[in-house]
Write a protein that holds these residues in place. Structure first.
Motif, PDB file in Angstrom:
ATOM      1  N   PHE A  87     -19.184  16.078 -48.666  1.00 42.35           N
ATOM      2  CA  PHE A  87     -18.201  15.865 -47.603  1.00 42.35           C
ATOM      3  C   PHE A  87     -17.914  17.172 -46.881  1.00 42.35           C
ATOM      4  CE2 PHE A  87     -13.845  16.049 -46.067  1.00 42.35           C
ATOM      5  CZ  PHE A  87     -13.890  15.050 -45.105  1.00 42.35           C
ATOM      6  N   HIS A  88     -17.743  18.261 -47.614  1.00 46.76           N
ATOM      7  CA  HIS A  88     -17.465  19.554 -46.993  1.00 46.76           C
ATOM      8  C   HIS A  88     -18.564  19.927 -45.997  1.00 46.76           C
ATOM      9  CE1 HIS A  88     -16.149  23.662 -46.449  1.00 46.76           C
ATOM     10  NE2 HIS A  88     -17.383  24.057 -46.760  1.00 46.76           N
ATOM     11  N   SER A  89     -19.804  19.767 -46.403  1.00 49.06           N
ATOM     12  CA  SER A  89     -20.925  20.070 -45.502  1.00 49.06           C
ATOM     13  C   SER A  89     -20.880  19.197 -44.257  1.00 49.06           C
ATOM     14  CB  SER A  89     -22.260  19.863 -46.221  1.00 49.06           C
ATOM     15  OG  SER A  89     -22.400  20.777 -47.271  1.00 49.06           O
ATOM     16  N   SER A  90     -20.597  17.919 -44.469  1.00 54.02           N
ATOM     17  CA  SER A  90     -20.580  16.978 -43.353  1.00 54.02           C
ATOM     18  C   SER A  90     -19.426  17.254 -42.386  1.00 54.02           C
ATOM     19  CB  SER A  90     -20.475  15.548 -43.894  1.00 54.02           C
ATOM     20  OG  SER A  90     -20.487  14.628 -42.839  1.00 54.02           O
ATOM     21  N   ILE A  91     -18.216  17.434 -42.905  1.00 57.89           N
ATOM     22  CA  ILE A  91     -17.070  17.636 -42.014  1.00 57.89           C
ATOM     23  C   ILE A  91     -17.167  18.974 -41.294  1.00 57.89           C
ATOM     24  CG2 ILE A  91     -15.461  18.616 -43.715  1.00 57.89           C
ATOM     25  CD1 ILE A  91     -14.539  16.074 -40.965  1.00 57.89           C
ATOM     26  N   THR A  92     -17.721  19.992 -41.945  1.00 55.64           N
ATOM     27  CA  THR A  92     -17.914  21.290 -41.294  1.00 55.64           C
ATOM     28  C   THR A  92     -18.865  21.141 -40.108  1.00 55.64           C
ATOM     29  OG1 THR A  92     -17.492  22.459 -43.362  1.00 55.64           O
ATOM     30  CG2 THR A  92     -18.685  23.674 -41.653  1.00 55.64           C
ATOM     31  N   LYS A  93     -19.939  20.406 -40.301  1.00 53.10           N
ATOM     32  CA  LYS A  93     -20.908  20.157 -39.228  1.00 53.10           C
ATOM     33  C   LYS A  93     -20.244  19.381 -38.083  1.00 53.10           C
ATOM     34  CE  LYS A  93     -23.507  16.698 -39.836  1.00 53.10           C
ATOM     35  NZ  LYS A  93     -24.415  15.767 -40.482  1.00 53.10           N
ATOM     36  N   ILE A  94     -19.494  18.334 -38.423  1.00 55.50           N
ATOM     37  CA  ILE A  94     -18.855  17.489 -37.412  1.00 55.50           C
ATOM     38  C   ILE A  94     -17.795  18.263 -36.643  1.00 55.50           C
ATOM     39  CG2 ILE A  94     -17.311  15.503 -37.129  1.00 55.50           C
ATOM     40  CD1 ILE A  94     -18.950  14.235 -39.516  1.00 55.50           C
ATOM     41  N   ASP A 134     -18.723  18.534 -32.776  1.00 57.99           N
ATOM     42  CA  ASP A 134     -17.953  17.624 -31.925  1.00 57.99           C
ATOM     43  C   ASP A 134     -16.596  18.177 -31.479  1.00 57.99           C
ATOM     44  OD1 ASP A 134     -20.021  15.821 -32.233  1.00 57.99           O
ATOM     45  OD2 ASP A 134     -19.037  14.706 -33.831  1.00 57.99           O
ATOM     46  N   LYS A 135     -16.387  19.483 -31.608  1.00 58.37           N
ATOM     47  CA  LYS A 135     -15.056  20.021 -31.327  1.00 58.37           C
ATOM     48  C   LYS A 135     -14.629  19.845 -29.874  1.00 58.37           C
ATOM     49  CE  LYS A 135     -16.640  24.797 -31.036  1.00 58.37           C
ATOM     50  NZ  LYS A 135     -16.564  26.081 -31.706  1.00 58.37           N
ATOM     51  N   HIS A 136     -15.563  19.710 -28.955  1.00 57.71           N
ATOM     52  CA  HIS A 136     -15.207  19.506 -27.539  1.00 57.71           C
ATOM     53  C   HIS A 136     -15.637  18.126 -27.042  1.00 57.71           C
ATOM     54  CE1 HIS A 136     -14.019  23.638 -27.334  1.00 57.71           C
ATOM     55  NE2 HIS A 136     -15.224  24.043 -27.718  1.00 57.71           N
ATOM     56  N   ARG A 137     -15.989  17.250 -27.935  1.00 57.54           N
ATOM     57  CA  ARG A 137     -16.525  15.940 -27.561  1.00 57.54           C
ATOM     58  C   ARG A 137     -15.435  14.954 -27.142  1.00 57.54           C
ATOM     59  NH1 ARG A 137     -20.751  12.415 -31.173  1.00 57.54           N
ATOM     60  NH2 ARG A 137     -21.091  10.803 -29.639  1.00 57.54           N
TER      61      ARG A 137
END
Length: 108
Positions: A89-96, A100-103
């Motif tokens: 989860f940590h890897s996934s949420i860090t990537k997201i 997607d921070k400006h999406r």
């Protein structure tokens, strides 16, 4: 209400599965089980929030129950492959969070 960490969930699932000689199913079987459970969740969501009401003969199930089943099978899957769900989860949420921070439109 009980609160479990992902580690506690995985340990509890492992304690349960470890008492049986058969152990964990193969990854392919677990994928099939996970797919079945997601299908059951989809059916419940459609009954409660969609246009398809349950038949009077159908068993009462809840979205919460189906989500719990998914967590169980997902934990079996992760345990069988020696994957820590917290790390995954940590890897996934860090990537997201980065990708997607400006999406999406931020709330004021």
């Amino acid at each position: 209400m009980t609160n479990y960490s992902t580690k506690e969930i995985q340990e509890r699932v492992d304690n349960y599965i470890s008492q049986f000689k058969e152990g964990y199913f193969s990854p392919l079987s677990l994928m099939a089980r996970l797919t079945e459970e997601v299908g059951e969740l989809a059916r419940e969501v459609n009954h409660y929030y969609g246009e398809k009401p349950k038949k009077p003969s159908e068993q009462e199930r809840t979205v919460e129950e189906e989500l719990g089943d998914i967590i169980f099978v997902l934990s079996c899957f992760a345990n069988s492959l020696d994957i820590d769900l917290s790390e995954a989860f940590h890897s996934s949420i860090t990537k997201i969070e980065s990708r997607d921070k400006h999406r999406w439109t931020r709330k004021d």
